[in-house]
Design a protein around this motif. Structure first.
Motif, PDB file in Angstrom:
ATOM      1  N   GLY A   1       3.159   4.054   8.226  1.00  0.00           N
ATOM      2  CA  GLY A   1       2.551   4.666   7.281  1.00  0.00           C
ATOM      3  C   GLY A   1       3.414   6.121   6.954  1.00  0.00           C
ATOM      4  N   ARG A   2       3.449   6.736   7.972  1.00  0.00           N
ATOM      5  CA  ARG A   2       4.303   7.962   7.817  1.00  0.00           C
ATOM      6  C   ARG A   2       5.879   7.728   7.643  1.00  0.00           C
ATOM      7  NH1 ARG A   2       1.134  12.733   7.510  1.00  0.00           N
ATOM      8  NH2 ARG A   2       2.827  13.879   8.274  1.00  0.00           N
ATOM      9  N   PHE A   3       6.322   6.475   7.868  1.00  0.00           N
ATOM     10  CA  PHE A   3       7.649   6.173   7.542  1.00  0.00           C
ATOM     11  C   PHE A   3       7.640   6.283   5.998  1.00  0.00           C
ATOM     12  CE2 PHE A   3      10.230   2.571   6.001  1.00  0.00           C
ATOM     13  CZ  PHE A   3      11.474   2.862   6.242  1.00  0.00           C
ATOM     14  N   PHE A   4       6.774   5.657   5.207  1.00  0.00           N
ATOM     15  CA  PHE A   4       6.745   5.782   3.906  1.00  0.00           C
ATOM     16  C   PHE A   4       6.657   7.137   3.355  1.00  0.00           C
ATOM     17  CE2 PHE A   4       4.051   1.651   4.332  1.00  0.00           C
ATOM     18  CZ  PHE A   4       5.036   0.911   4.173  1.00  0.00           C
ATOM     19  N   LEU A   5       6.099   8.057   4.075  1.00  0.00           N
ATOM     20  CA  LEU A   5       6.089   9.599   3.626  1.00  0.00           C
ATOM     21  C   LEU A   5       7.341  10.061   3.640  1.00  0.00           C
ATOM     22  CD1 LEU A   5       3.652  11.679   2.802  1.00  0.00           C
ATOM     23  CD2 LEU A   5       4.134  12.324   4.938  1.00  0.00           C
ATOM     24  N   GLU A   6       8.195   9.920   4.821  1.00  0.00           N
ATOM     25  CA  GLU A   6       9.444  10.579   5.041  1.00  0.00           C
ATOM     26  C   GLU A   6      10.521   9.739   4.368  1.00  0.00           C
ATOM     27  OE1 GLU A   6       9.902  13.076   6.742  1.00  0.00           O
ATOM     28  OE2 GLU A   6       7.742  13.113   7.650  1.00  0.00           O
ATOM     29  N   VAL A   7      10.296   8.555   3.891  1.00  0.00           N
ATOM     30  CA  VAL A   7      11.422   8.032   2.965  1.00  0.00           C
ATOM     31  C   VAL A   7      11.403   8.256   1.852  1.00  0.00           C
ATOM     32  CG1 VAL A   7      11.767   5.523   2.113  1.00  0.00           C
ATOM     33  CG2 VAL A   7      11.645   5.743   4.614  1.00  0.00           C
ATOM     34  N   GLY A   8      10.142   8.665   1.220  1.00  0.00           N
ATOM     35  CA  GLY A   8       9.970   9.210  -0.152  1.00  0.00           C
ATOM     36  C   GLY A   8      10.813  10.457  -0.140  1.00  0.00           C
ATOM     37  N   PHE A   9      10.606  11.426   0.819  1.00  0.00           N
ATOM     38  CA  PHE A   9      11.317  12.716   0.758  1.00  0.00           C
ATOM     39  C   PHE A   9      12.943  12.507   0.725  1.00  0.00           C
ATOM     40  CE2 PHE A   9       7.321  14.587   2.283  1.00  0.00           C
ATOM     41  CZ  PHE A   9       7.094  15.694   1.613  1.00  0.00           C
ATOM     42  N   LEU A  10      13.317  11.647   1.594  1.00  0.00           N
ATOM     43  CA  LEU A  10      14.676  10.998   1.397  1.00  0.00           C
ATOM     44  C   LEU A  10      15.206  10.704   0.163  1.00  0.00           C
ATOM     45  CD1 LEU A  10      17.415  10.953   3.126  1.00  0.00           C
ATOM     46  CD2 LEU A  10      16.607   8.646   3.960  1.00  0.00           C
ATOM     47  N   LEU A  11      14.310   9.834  -0.271  1.00  0.00           N
ATOM     48  CA  LEU A  11      14.702   9.468  -1.591  1.00  0.00           C
ATOM     49  C   LEU A  11      14.864  10.171  -2.562  1.00  0.00           C
ATOM     50  CD1 LEU A  11      12.680   5.865  -1.924  1.00  0.00           C
ATOM     51  CD2 LEU A  11      15.174   6.118  -1.681  1.00  0.00           C
TER      52      LEU A  11
ATOM     53  N   ILE B   1       0.788  -1.294   0.050  1.00  0.00           N
ATOM     54  CA  ILE B   1      -0.150  -0.058   0.065  1.00  0.00           C
ATOM     55  C   ILE B   1       1.065   1.274   0.069  1.00  0.00           C
ATOM     56  CG2 ILE B   1      -1.593   1.294   1.451  1.00  0.00           C
ATOM     57  CD1 ILE B   1      -3.002  -1.154   2.268  1.00  0.00           C
ATOM     58  N   GLY B   2       1.905   1.268   0.817  1.00  0.00           N
ATOM     59  CA  GLY B   2       2.912   2.386   0.672  1.00  0.00           C
ATOM     60  C   GLY B   2       3.498   2.753  -0.125  1.00  0.00           C
ATOM     61  N   LEU B   3       3.564   1.723  -1.363  1.00  0.00           N
ATOM     62  CA  LEU B   3       4.670   2.172  -2.558  1.00  0.00           C
ATOM     63  C   LEU B   3       4.180   3.425  -3.277  1.00  0.00           C
ATOM     64  CD1 LEU B   3       5.031  -1.577  -3.960  1.00  0.00           C
ATOM     65  CD2 LEU B   3       6.647  -0.163  -2.591  1.00  0.00           C
ATOM     66  N   GLY B   4       2.999   3.448  -3.297  1.00  0.00           N
ATOM     67  CA  GLY B   4       2.278   4.657  -4.315  1.00  0.00           C
ATOM     68  C   GLY B   4       2.894   6.078  -3.414  1.00  0.00           C
ATOM     69  N   ILE B   5       2.696   5.984  -2.087  1.00  0.00           N
ATOM     70  CA  ILE B   5       2.934   6.994  -0.985  1.00  0.00           C
ATOM     71  C   ILE B   5       4.427   7.426  -1.268  1.00  0.00           C
ATOM     72  CG2 ILE B   5       3.000   7.852   1.268  1.00  0.00           C
ATOM     73  CD1 ILE B   5       0.615   6.212   1.938  1.00  0.00           C
ATOM     74  N   VAL B   6       5.383   6.396  -1.210  1.00  0.00           N
ATOM     75  CA  VAL B   6       6.739   6.752  -1.243  1.00  0.00           C
ATOM     76  C   VAL B   6       6.978   7.331  -2.642  1.00  0.00           C
ATOM     77  CG1 VAL B   6       8.892   5.277  -1.767  1.00  0.00           C
ATOM     78  CG2 VAL B   6       7.437   4.818   0.025  1.00  0.00           C
ATOM     79  N   GLY B   7       6.384   6.792  -3.824  1.00  0.00           N
ATOM     80  CA  GLY B   7       6.616   7.478  -5.181  1.00  0.00           C
ATOM     81  C   GLY B   7       6.205   8.926  -5.182  1.00  0.00           C
ATOM     82  N   ALA B   8       4.938   9.159  -4.533  1.00  0.00           N
ATOM     83  CA  ALA B   8       4.491  10.723  -4.634  1.00  0.00           C
ATOM     84  C   ALA B   8       5.272  11.631  -3.754  1.00  0.00           C
ATOM     85  CB  ALA B   8       3.064  10.769  -3.921  1.00  0.00           C
ATOM     86  N   THR B   9       5.820  11.235  -2.819  1.00  0.00           N
ATOM     87  CA  THR B   9       6.661  12.001  -1.758  1.00  0.00           C
ATOM     88  C   THR B   9       8.111  12.102  -2.524  1.00  0.00           C
ATOM     89  OG1 THR B   9       7.351  10.161  -0.576  1.00  0.00           O
ATOM     90  CG2 THR B   9       5.562  11.766   0.213  1.00  0.00           C
ATOM     91  N   THR B  10       8.637  11.047  -2.977  1.00  0.00           N
ATOM     92  CA  THR B  10       9.906  11.136  -3.765  1.00  0.00           C
ATOM     93  C   THR B  10       9.598  12.123  -4.903  1.00  0.00           C
ATOM     94  OG1 THR B  10      10.140   8.724  -3.504  1.00  0.00           O
ATOM     95  CG2 THR B  10      11.544   9.885  -5.053  1.00  0.00           C
ATOM     96  N   VAL B  11       8.645  11.983  -5.772  1.00  0.00           N
ATOM     97  CA  VAL B  11       8.487  12.955  -6.772  1.00  0.00           C
ATOM     98  C   VAL B  11       8.568  14.520  -6.245  1.00  0.00           C
ATOM     99  CG1 VAL B  11       6.966  13.814  -8.901  1.00  0.00           C
ATOM    100  CG2 VAL B  11       7.459  11.263  -8.280  1.00  0.00           C
ATOM    101  N   VAL B  12       7.663  14.826  -5.327  1.00  0.00           N
ATOM    102  CA  VAL B  12       7.870  16.037  -4.382  1.00  0.00           C
ATOM    103  C   VAL B  12       9.151  16.484  -4.131  1.00  0.00           C
ATOM    104  CG1 VAL B  12       6.638  17.524  -2.882  1.00  0.00           C
ATOM    105  CG2 VAL B  12       5.302  16.182  -4.118  1.00  0.00           C
TER     106      VAL B  12
END
Length: 482
Positions: free
Chosen positions: A338-348, A215-226
């Motif tokens: 869940g919020r781990f996915f969000l923060e990892v996206g920004f780091l990626l 489920i978190g893959l999409g969230i990681v992708g969105a935050t990574t792009v931002v």
């Protein structure tokens, strides 16, 4: 009884009732993050704070969230919760103080102070996120959505204050923000929210980590792009004025207001499809605007990405709260991971920036980078939506919850209310879902009936009961439980 219902009814419109004001405390934590990073308060010029402190917090926050999600029961008692609150407060205050002191320290001490400050404040931020997530899951779903939207408005309001006041006052104000959040979290209103959920008699589900990771893959992708977008803005690859980060005040607040009005008028629980229906078009629009020559189009693209960032922050918070509530899953695991996915996206996004810059150097254009990023994001979102949140938790646990004593008591209360107001069988069935806080689209999917039919039944239920909102319905049903 009649007076109490009248008071409750008066606060059920667009505005948040005064007795729910403590729900807004999460906004102070968001305001702290915005003020620390996206203003020049803690730098010697007008630049945003994207240095050592920021990088340390980008690593520390996901580490703290992951640790909390792996813990068996980090908030098992009131005393442990109190200790966690004080440690979270201390971490954010000390971290902010270290960052402020680094402005006047010797050059060789600045790096160490910002590194330490970023690390301890990020751990406090992680703890605050899970603490507020645990509190939100105790509320009904309509109140979760409304409170989260108002919290985001409060966050950008505080951020606007930081932009206009002198630096010394801004620093003091930022240091006070975690204190404001703690006061809300520990207030009588916040503690009173525990009694509203009615979930104490419901057993917790076993957390399905693998399903939730999908489920978190999409969230990681969105935050990574931002994050990738902002990294390229900061490097000057995307030509924008230096102080454009301040545009988040306009775009973020506008998004919060519009979403609050939307959720108040059409209250519904979030699923992945709803989340990406808001975020994905904004990101695609921003990237498309980058193909239009001129600074004006890049400026609009920047505003749109800030709006997407605000929506990601708000919608994921609401989504995880509602998911934890619907599935009766431990809030610290849902919010921690869940919020781990969000923060990892920004780091990626930060880590991928050098690779993106190399591609820009070879092609002399940043458009190809964003085209690839958007394509990957769409693939991740499709895979994330495919599993949906119903696979995040085991069906066996859900079946066991239906048989719990708390559900039996609620069923009996709904039977009594239905008989008292002479509801039809279908209205009685819908009443049961509404009394548990479920949204109208969710009920529609569960009962396989049209949305217009659901709306008609709900209007009839409200008319027969003499009420005007789902909150009033929940109150009356729970007052009927002996």
């Amino acid at each position: 009884m009649r007076l109490r219902n009248k008071e409750h009814r008066s606060g059920s419109g667009v505005l948040l009732p005064k007795r729910h004001a403590a729900d807004l405390g999460w906004g102070f934590i968001v305001a702290w993050g915005l003020s620390i990073i996206f203003t020049g308060t803690f730098t010697n010029d007008d630049a945003s704070n994207l240095g050592t402190f920021w990088l340390a917090s980008m690593v520390g926050t996901p580490v703290g969230l992951l640790a909390l999600s792996l813990a068996k029961d980090p908030f098992r008692s009131e005393r442990v919760v109190d200790i966690a609150q004080m440690l979270a407060l201390a971490g954010m205050v000390v971290g902010t103080a270290m960052l402020a002191l680094s402005l006047w320290s010797e050059s060789e001490l600045v790096f160490g102070m910002q590194l330490f400050g970023g690390a301890v404040s990020s751990l406090g931020m992680a703890a605050f996120t899970v603490l507020w997530g645990s509190y939100y899951t105790k509320l009904d779903m309509q109140r979760i959505e409304r409170s989260a939207a108002y919290s985001l408005m409060l966050a950008f309001g505080c951020y606007a204050c930081v932009l206009v006041v002198p630096t010394s006052i801004a620093i003091v104000f930022i240091v006070c923000l975690p204190f404001f959040s703690i006061l809300c979290l520990r207030s009588r209103s916040a503690k009173g929210g525990e009694a509203e959920s009615g979930d104490d008699a419901v057993s917790r589900s076993e957390f399905n980590v693998l399903g939730f990771v999908r489920i978190g893959l999409g969230i990681v992708g969105a935050t990574t792009v931002v994050s990738l977008f902002w990294s390229m803005v900061n490097s000057g690859t995307v030509p924008l004025p230096h102080n454009l980060f301040e545009a988040s005040v306009l775009s973020g607040t506008a998004v919060a207001v519009l979403l609050m009005v939307y959720m108040t008028r059409f209250s519904r629980s979030l699923n992945l499809a709803t989340l990406y229906r808001w975020v994905l078009p904004l990101i695609a629009t921003a990237f498309a605007l980058l193909f239009v020559p001129g600074v004006a189009s890049a400026l609009v693209a920047c505003l749109v990405v800030f709006a997407a960032q605000a929506l990601l922050n708000l919608l994921t918070f609401v989504y995880f709260a509602e998911l934890s509530k619907r599935a009766h899953a431990p809030a610290h695991k849902v919010f921690g991971l869940g919020r781990f996915f969000l923060e990892v996206g920004f780091l990626l996004g930060i880590l991928l920036t050098p690779l993106a810059m190399a591609s820009v150097s070879d092609s002399w254009s940043y458009h190809g980078v964003f085209a690839v990023a958007l394509a990957v994001l769409i693939v991740l979102v499709m895979g994330s939506i495919a599993i949906q949140d119903r696979l995040a938790f085991t069906l066996e646990d859900r079946a066991q919850q239906v048989k719990s004593s708390g559900t039996d008591a609620l069923e009996a209360a709904c039977d009594g209310v239905a008989e008292r107001y002479q509801l039809t069988n279908r209205e009685r069935e819908i009443l049961t879902y509404l009394s548990q806080g479920y949204s109208l689209p969710y009920i529609r999917n569960e009962l396989y009936i049209a949305q217009s039919t659901i709306d008609t039944h709900v209007r009839h239920i409200y008319k027969k009961m003499g009420i005007h909102s789902k909150e009033e319905l929940i109150t009356e049903v729970r007052e009927s439980i002996e």
